[in-house]
Motif scaffolding. Sequence first.
Motif, short mmCIF file in Angstrom:
data_model
loop_
_atom_site.label_atom_id
_atom_site.label_comp_id
_atom_site.label_asym_id
_atom_site.label_seq_id
_atom_site.Cartn_x
_atom_site.Cartn_y
_atom_site.Cartn_z
N THR A 1 4.13 -7.02 12.40
CA THR A 1 2.89 -7.77 12.60
C THR A 1 2.44 -7.66 14.06
N GLU B 1 -1.22 -9.95 19.81
CA GLU B 1 -2.53 -10.61 19.92
C GLU B 1 -2.45 -11.89 20.75
N ARG C 1 0.89 -3.14 11.99
CA ARG C 1 0.99 -1.75 12.43
C ARG C 1 2.20 -1.13 11.74
N ASN D 1 -4.21 -4.21 6.77
CA ASN D 1 -4.71 -5.59 6.70
C ASN D 1 -5.60 -5.92 7.92
N ASN D 2 -6.61 -5.06 8.12
CA ASN D 2 -7.56 -5.29 9.21
C ASN D 2 -6.89 -5.41 10.58
N GLY D 3 -5.89 -4.57 10.79
CA GLY D 3 -5.23 -4.54 12.09
C GLY D 3 -4.15 -5.58 12.29
N GLN D 4 -3.86 -6.38 11.26
CA GLN D 4 -2.82 -7.40 11.41
C GLN D 4 -1.40 -6.81 11.34
N SER E 1 0.85 -1.19 0.00
CA SER E 1 0.00 0.00 0.00
C SER E 1 0.88 1.24 0.00
N GLU F 1 -0.51 3.96 11.37
CA GLU F 1 -1.64 3.37 10.68
C GLU F 1 -1.66 1.85 10.92
N THR F 2 -2.85 1.29 10.76
CA THR F 2 -3.00 -0.17 10.83
C THR F 2 -3.40 -0.65 9.45
#
Length: 451
Positions: free
Chosen positions: A174, A179, A149, A144-147, A134, A141-142
Amino acid sequence: MSNYKLPVNDTKFQKLHWRLLLSYLTVMVAILGTSTVAIYEFFAHSLYQQTDQRLIILAQAAAHNFTETKEQYQQEQKIYEADKYPHPQVFRRLDGDGDLDISWHNLREPDQGVEWFDAEAKLLGNAGTVLPNSSPHPGFETINNGQIRAVTIAAYSKDKGKQKLEGYVRTSETTQEVEVVLIKLRWGLGLGSIFALTMTGIGGLWLTRQSLKPIIQSFQQLKQFTADASHELRSPLTAIKTSVDVMRNHPERIHPADEKKLAAIASATQQMSSLVEDLLLLTRMDAQTATINQQLIPIPLDEILSDLVDFLELQAEEKEITLKSHLLTGVFVKGDATKLTRLFANLIENALQYTPKGGTVTIFMKRLDRSVIVSVEDTGIGIAAENLPFVFDRFWRADKARTRREGGLGMGLAIAQAIAKHHHGEITVTSQLGVGSCFRVRLPVISEPKT
């Protein structure tokens, strides 16, 4: 004091106990839930803040090598152009081993990536395993849906003392490890909350029981005192009443000046006797909730009401009040005939007492599902709206307009409510000043009515 002992029934306090426990648990759940969420959010924010800090340090280190990276990219581009190869659409690494072999390399973790962009956000070089596909955006920013940072900072060079924008450096990492830690934290907080709630429930159960013990003891002592006092007062009141009756039966022995005194004594004795009987009745009913079902039998409610109307007809005529009834037939309720008679007698007599001459008192019966509703409606003086919540309180007396009843002790409606509750029913009231009142009694029926 006599040996009369009042049976103890703690149904009301059991309900109060569970309400207190529920309130206590609700508060504790709210506190524990809020604390758990706050702890989780604090740790999550701290972990992501540490991640962002690492990315900033890595980006700042990589920005120092921006010029070398850009020069190396330009040299490779010349080689490709000399060999007449088109510039690839997919970026190639700057050397064969996958990194740039510069000072920031030791700062990079295996799950991080570094990218260099020129001032037009065109990719110049990259290194690492986490390389988002990107465009860069300055700041955090985050992706891939937060996967992932990422953080992007600007790289500047100095030209004659002035800063010149050379491009941007983006570092990314990642969130998998974060998580994993947060999942363990959620499990820990969840299990800890369950354990804490269990211990809170056990502790709350014990605490509410301990807190209610003195209240229950005091209440039982008060009820026992009321019962004992009422029971003990019967004998002296009976003796006084008998003595007064004997004296009044022999008027020749009474001085004319004492006749009014004896009449006052007789009236006060009768009033005290009624009060004692009412108090004893209420106290006994409070204590017999657990055994009341064993004493109830099928009762024809319409016959009780019909007999009461016939009995009170003369009283209504004396007061020039019209007493009417609209009754169903064959309506049976499970109850105590004496107590039900007392219930409706209190309501009808109360209506007759507070209805002026020329007024009307009407008794209605109607069936509603598995219940029967008996309404006693009058065209009396009514009750103010602010007084309606208190009409069933013991010894409650309303304003002067409703205290003109002679001998009234404020116990009739309290007794009526107690009897209704003991028959698994309820009593309600609606009223308007100057218009009248309507008392409604709902009781469960045990047979279909016949009209």
